[in-house]
Design a protein around this motif. Structure first.
Motif, mmCIF file in Angstrom:
data_model
loop_
_atom_site.group_PDB
_atom_site.id
_atom_site.type_symbol
_atom_site.label_atom_id
_atom_site.label_comp_id
_atom_site.label_asym_id
_atom_site.label_seq_id
_atom_site.Cartn_x
_atom_site.Cartn_y
_atom_site.Cartn_z
ATOM 1 N N TRP A 228 0.823 -1.203 0.000
ATOM 2 C CA TRP A 228 0.000 0.000 0.000
ATOM 3 C C TRP A 228 0.863 1.263 0.000
ATOM 4 C CZ3 TRP A 228 -4.642 0.834 -1.503
ATOM 5 C CH2 TRP A 228 -5.631 -0.152 -1.385
ATOM 6 N N LEU A 229 2.066 1.188 0.617
ATOM 7 C CA LEU A 229 2.953 2.340 0.621
ATOM 8 C C LEU A 229 3.304 2.754 -0.809
ATOM 9 C CD1 LEU A 229 4.814 4.354 2.112
ATOM 10 C CD2 LEU A 229 6.601 2.597 2.036
ATOM 11 N N PHE A 230 3.647 1.785 -1.664
ATOM 12 C CA PHE A 230 3.991 2.092 -3.053
ATOM 13 C C PHE A 230 2.784 2.646 -3.811
ATOM 14 C CE2 PHE A 230 7.192 -1.426 -2.299
ATOM 15 C CZ PHE A 230 8.276 -0.564 -2.191
ATOM 16 N N ILE A 231 1.607 2.096 -3.545
ATOM 17 C CA ILE A 231 0.390 2.566 -4.219
ATOM 18 C C ILE A 231 0.082 4.012 -3.841
ATOM 19 C CG2 ILE A 231 -2.106 2.240 -4.402
ATOM 20 C CD1 ILE A 231 -1.580 -0.787 -3.963
ATOM 21 N N VAL A 232 0.143 4.301 -2.540
ATOM 22 C CA VAL A 232 -0.160 5.662 -2.075
ATOM 23 C C VAL A 232 0.896 6.643 -2.580
ATOM 24 C CG1 VAL A 232 -0.419 7.129 -0.041
ATOM 25 C CG2 VAL A 232 -1.434 4.845 -0.063
ATOM 26 N N ASP A 233 2.160 6.235 -2.587
ATOM 27 C CA ASP A 233 3.216 7.094 -3.123
ATOM 28 C C ASP A 233 2.940 7.456 -4.577
ATOM 29 O OD1 ASP A 233 4.546 7.061 -0.753
ATOM 30 O OD2 ASP A 233 6.169 5.739 -1.388
ATOM 31 N N GLY A 234 2.516 6.480 -5.363
ATOM 32 C CA GLY A 234 2.203 6.737 -6.767
ATOM 33 C C GLY A 234 1.048 7.700 -6.935
ATOM 34 N N ILE A 235 0.033 7.551 -6.101
ATOM 35 C CA ILE A 235 -1.133 8.448 -6.165
ATOM 36 C C ILE A 235 -0.726 9.883 -5.840
ATOM 37 C CG2 ILE A 235 -3.340 8.993 -5.053
ATOM 38 C CD1 ILE A 235 -3.743 5.945 -4.706
ATOM 39 N N ILE A 236 0.172 10.042 -4.856
ATOM 40 C CA ILE A 236 0.645 11.379 -4.492
ATOM 41 C C ILE A 236 1.477 11.991 -5.624
ATOM 42 C CG2 ILE A 236 2.205 12.622 -2.923
ATOM 43 C CD1 ILE A 236 1.358 10.611 -0.738
ATOM 44 N N SER A 237 2.271 11.168 -6.290
ATOM 45 C CA SER A 237 3.209 11.660 -7.306
ATOM 46 C C SER A 237 2.532 12.084 -8.605
ATOM 47 C CB SER A 237 4.259 10.577 -7.614
ATOM 48 O OG SER A 237 4.964 10.193 -6.452
ATOM 49 N N LEU A 238 1.457 11.405 -8.974
ATOM 50 C CA LEU A 238 0.864 11.593 -10.298
ATOM 51 C C LEU A 238 0.489 13.042 -10.613
ATOM 52 C CD1 LEU A 238 0.238 9.926 -12.782
ATOM 53 C CD2 LEU A 238 -2.051 9.475 -11.847
ATOM 54 N N PRO A 239 -0.259 13.745 -9.758
ATOM 55 C CA PRO A 239 -0.630 15.127 -10.109
ATOM 56 C C PRO A 239 0.572 16.072 -10.179
ATOM 57 C CG PRO A 239 -1.312 14.592 -7.869
ATOM 58 C CD PRO A 239 -0.895 13.310 -8.498
ATOM 59 N N ILE A 240 1.616 15.801 -9.412
ATOM 60 C CA ILE A 240 2.812 16.646 -9.443
ATOM 61 C C ILE A 240 3.518 16.501 -10.785
ATOM 62 C CG2 ILE A 240 5.079 17.039 -8.376
ATOM 63 C CD1 ILE A 240 3.807 16.175 -5.709
ATOM 64 N N CYS A 241 3.574 15.265 -11.306
ATOM 65 C CA CYS A 241 4.166 15.033 -12.635
ATOM 66 C C CYS A 241 3.448 15.840 -13.701
ATOM 67 C CB CYS A 241 4.082 13.554 -13.009
ATOM 68 S SG CYS A 241 4.856 12.428 -11.867
ATOM 69 N N ILE A 242 2.134 15.773 -13.694
ATOM 70 C CA ILE A 242 1.330 16.454 -14.715
ATOM 71 C C ILE A 242 1.495 17.966 -14.620
ATOM 72 C CG2 ILE A 242 -1.029 16.854 -15.520
ATOM 73 C CD1 ILE A 242 -1.658 13.977 -14.547
ATOM 74 N N ALA A 243 1.552 18.489 -13.381
ATOM 75 C CA ALA A 243 1.702 19.938 -13.203
ATOM 76 C C ALA A 243 3.021 20.435 -13.780
ATOM 77 C CB ALA A 243 1.626 20.285 -11.716
ATOM 78 N N GLY A 244 4.049 19.602 -13.760
ATOM 79 C CA GLY A 244 5.357 20.012 -14.260
ATOM 80 C C GLY A 244 5.345 20.417 -15.721
ATOM 81 N N PHE A 245 4.509 19.777 -16.524
ATOM 82 C CA PHE A 245 4.428 20.124 -17.951
ATOM 83 C C PHE A 245 4.013 21.582 -18.163
ATOM 84 C CE2 PHE A 245 3.861 15.457 -18.256
ATOM 85 C CZ PHE A 245 4.802 15.176 -19.237
ATOM 86 N N PHE A 246 3.270 22.141 -17.216
ATOM 87 C CA PHE A 246 2.722 23.489 -17.377
ATOM 88 C C PHE A 246 3.470 24.548 -16.580
ATOM 89 C CE2 PHE A 246 -0.653 20.321 -17.809
ATOM 90 C CZ PHE A 246 -1.140 20.622 -19.070
ATOM 91 N N ILE A 247 4.183 24.143 -15.520
ATOM 92 C CA ILE A 247 4.753 25.129 -14.597
ATOM 93 C C ILE A 247 6.251 25.338 -14.782
ATOM 94 C CG2 ILE A 247 5.173 25.589 -12.143
ATOM 95 C CD1 ILE A 247 2.461 24.420 -11.529
ATOM 96 N N LEU A 248 7.015 24.306 -15.125
ATOM 97 C CA LEU A 248 8.450 24.499 -15.320
ATOM 98 C C LEU A 248 8.691 25.507 -16.444
ATOM 99 C CD1 LEU A 248 10.005 20.922 -14.948
ATOM 100 C CD2 LEU A 248 10.144 22.846 -13.351
#
Length: 512
Positions: A228-248
């Motif tokens: 579950w730790l890996f699953i929750v980590d992935g859920i937390i990471s996903l929106p941050i990845c997507i935001a990078g395309f627009f903010i960097l």
């Protein structure tokens, strides 16, 4: 001694002990009687009285968008990197039969992938927009983090971790390259260390998250707590990845960030030109000959190899393993070591503030070396009172602020050559982790836990070597500065502006 000098178009602080202009001899200039007194917060954050309102707003935009985005990105990188050690002490070891040195092999696989990707990534970064390249790799390692939850054997974990390392290899050197492309030296250290402090926040959060997940989700839907730790980590990471395309914001010469207008883009390029930061040019044979003909790449790489390998790898946490050997609960094993990460976070930000304020990178880096060396020496002795042992374990991560300060230093030392800056930072990181692929197998093997006697002895000696290489780099850098000052400003490696220990000095200064 810092003096206030009249310049055009605005005033800047000049550290005369470290820099002179256009081969002129140093002169003391009386500070005007009506000069405003610097506010107390100038010792903590940027203070340039001559900075225009437009420039202040511009820097605030960079802080809000760029530093925040990179900090979140580094947070998820470290969350997805360090979760393996939390999972290991929370049931993964037993469920996957990892009773030998399998965890060391997992870490070696990650490190090999990390090393393989470093230099190619930095080369790609000179050709591809960071706002495309960096988030794409973040998305890849997030998907692979989800895959770790499905691992059935240690071999599965080893294979997945190799590709996680390959994807994560781009982030740290790319982030420092991007920061160094937007901030002046007097601004860079604080931002770089705030960015790096997010790694300590990630380590803390991973410990709290694993403790909570183990207690609340262990066994839910047939998944163990560590899965579950890996699953929750992935859920937390996903929106941050997507935001990078627009903010960097990419780089000053090609940015298309929505929050920067045309005057911001022009200002960004002018700031870097005044700071002696050259824009990107074609990376060819002449550039490589130039880069490898200087001492920078060799000594800075040695410096960073020592830093990366001075302590255990990320999958081995001696503090956690000592607590596990003492029979502490899973929750306490995950939560107690976060205090060490909290100390790292506070020291990283504090050292950055002081480093930028006194404009002496090497001096502050040496404090970090001393604290880490003291902790390693105490733990190498081992047979000591429990209270002192607790203190040493908590102090272990005081050595970590050395890393981001050394990257800021490298950005400044190589500041006048964009290609050198990108390649040197990439080589520093890749060579550091190339050694990290095998050194921890010899110094901190899992079977030596919890005492790790030879590991702590190695660390004590390595901290001594770190002190020496820091002094050597400081000497060489100061020697180059003196030569540049004595030879005038005609050299093409330092166009127009000096970049010394975080001090910006305009060549337009009128000397008496």
């Amino acid at each position: 001694m810092s003096e206030r000098l009249a310049i055009t178009p605005k005033e800047v602080e000049v550290n005369e002990s470290s820099y002179d202009v256009a081969s002129s001899s140093q002169h003391k200039v009386d500070e005007p009687a009506n000069s405003p007194k610097a506010p107390w917060w100038s010792y903590i954050w940027d203070y340039e009285p001559g900075r225009s309102h437009e420039e202040r707003v511009f820097i605030q935009k960079l802080d809000v968008f760029l530093v925040t985005m990179l900090s979140f990105g580094y947070f998820i990188k470290n969350l997805d990197q360090t979760n393996i050690s939390n999972a290991f002490v929370s049931g993964m070891k037993e469920d996957l039969g990892m009773n030998g040195n399998e965890i060391n092999l997992v870490d070696t696989a990650w490190t090999v992938g990390y090393v393989v990707g470093q230099i190619p990534s930095q080369i790609v970064l000179t050709k591809v927009r960071p706002s495309v390249w960096v988030p794409s790799c973040e998305l890849l390692w997030t998907i692979l983090t989800f895959c770790l939850a499905a691992a059935k054997t240690s071999n599965h974990v080893i294979a997945i971790r190799f590709f996680v390392g390959l994807a994560e290899s781009i982030f740290y050197p790319a982030a420092h390259t991007i920061l160094g492309s937007w901030y002046k030296p007097s601004e860079l250290g604080k931002r770089a260390c705030i960015f790096h402090a997010s790694s300590a926040a990630a380590s803390m959060f991973s410990g709290y998250l694993q403790a909570g997940v183990y207690k609340g989700l262990n066994g839910v839907n047939g998944f163990a707590g560590w899965q579950w730790l890996f699953i929750v980590d992935g859920i937390i990471s996903l929106p941050i990845c997507i935001a990078g395309f627009f903010i960097l914001p990419d780089l000053p010469e090609n940015t298309r960030a929505f929050y920067l207008n045309e005057s911001d883009r022009t200002m960004a390029q002018e700031r870097m030109e005044k700071a002696g930061r050259a824009p990107r040019t074609r990376l060819g044979r002449s550039a490589l000959k130039r880069i490898f003909g200087r001492w920078h790449v060799y000594l800075l790489t040695i410096l960073y190899i020592i830093f990366i390998n001075i302590s255990p790898s990320s999958s081995i946490n001696p503090f956690s393993l000592w607590l596990k050997a003492k029979g502490e609960s899973v929750e306490r094993i995950n939560i107690i070591p976060t205090a060490s990460s909290a100390i790292q976070l506070v020291l990283t930000v504090s050292f950055a503030i002081v480093s930028d304020a006194i404009r002496r990178r090497a001096s502050i880096m040496s404090i970090s070396t001393f604290l880490g060396g003291f902790a390693a020496l105490v733990l190498a002795i081992w047979n000591i009172p429990d209270g002192l042992k607790w203190f040493a374990f908590l102090l272990q991560r005081a050595s970590v602020p050395y890393g981001p300060l050394s990257m800021s230093w490298a950005n400044e030392i190589c500041g006048a050559d964009a290609e050198e800056r990108a390649i040197v930072i990439g080589i520093m990181n890749s060579m550091g982790y190339a050694f990290n692929a095998w050194v921890p197998l010899l110094t901190y093997p899992q079977v030596d836990s919890p005492t790790f006697r030879k590991g702590f002895i190695f660390s004590t000696v390595a901290f001594g070597a770190q002190a020496v290489i820091t002094a050597v780099v400081a000497f060489m850098y100061k020697r180059d500065q003196k030569r540049a000052n004595g030879g005038g400003r005609g050299d093409h490696h330092a166009p127009g502006v000096g970049d010394v220990e975080g001090v910006i000095v305009s060549s337009a200064l009128e000397r008496p």
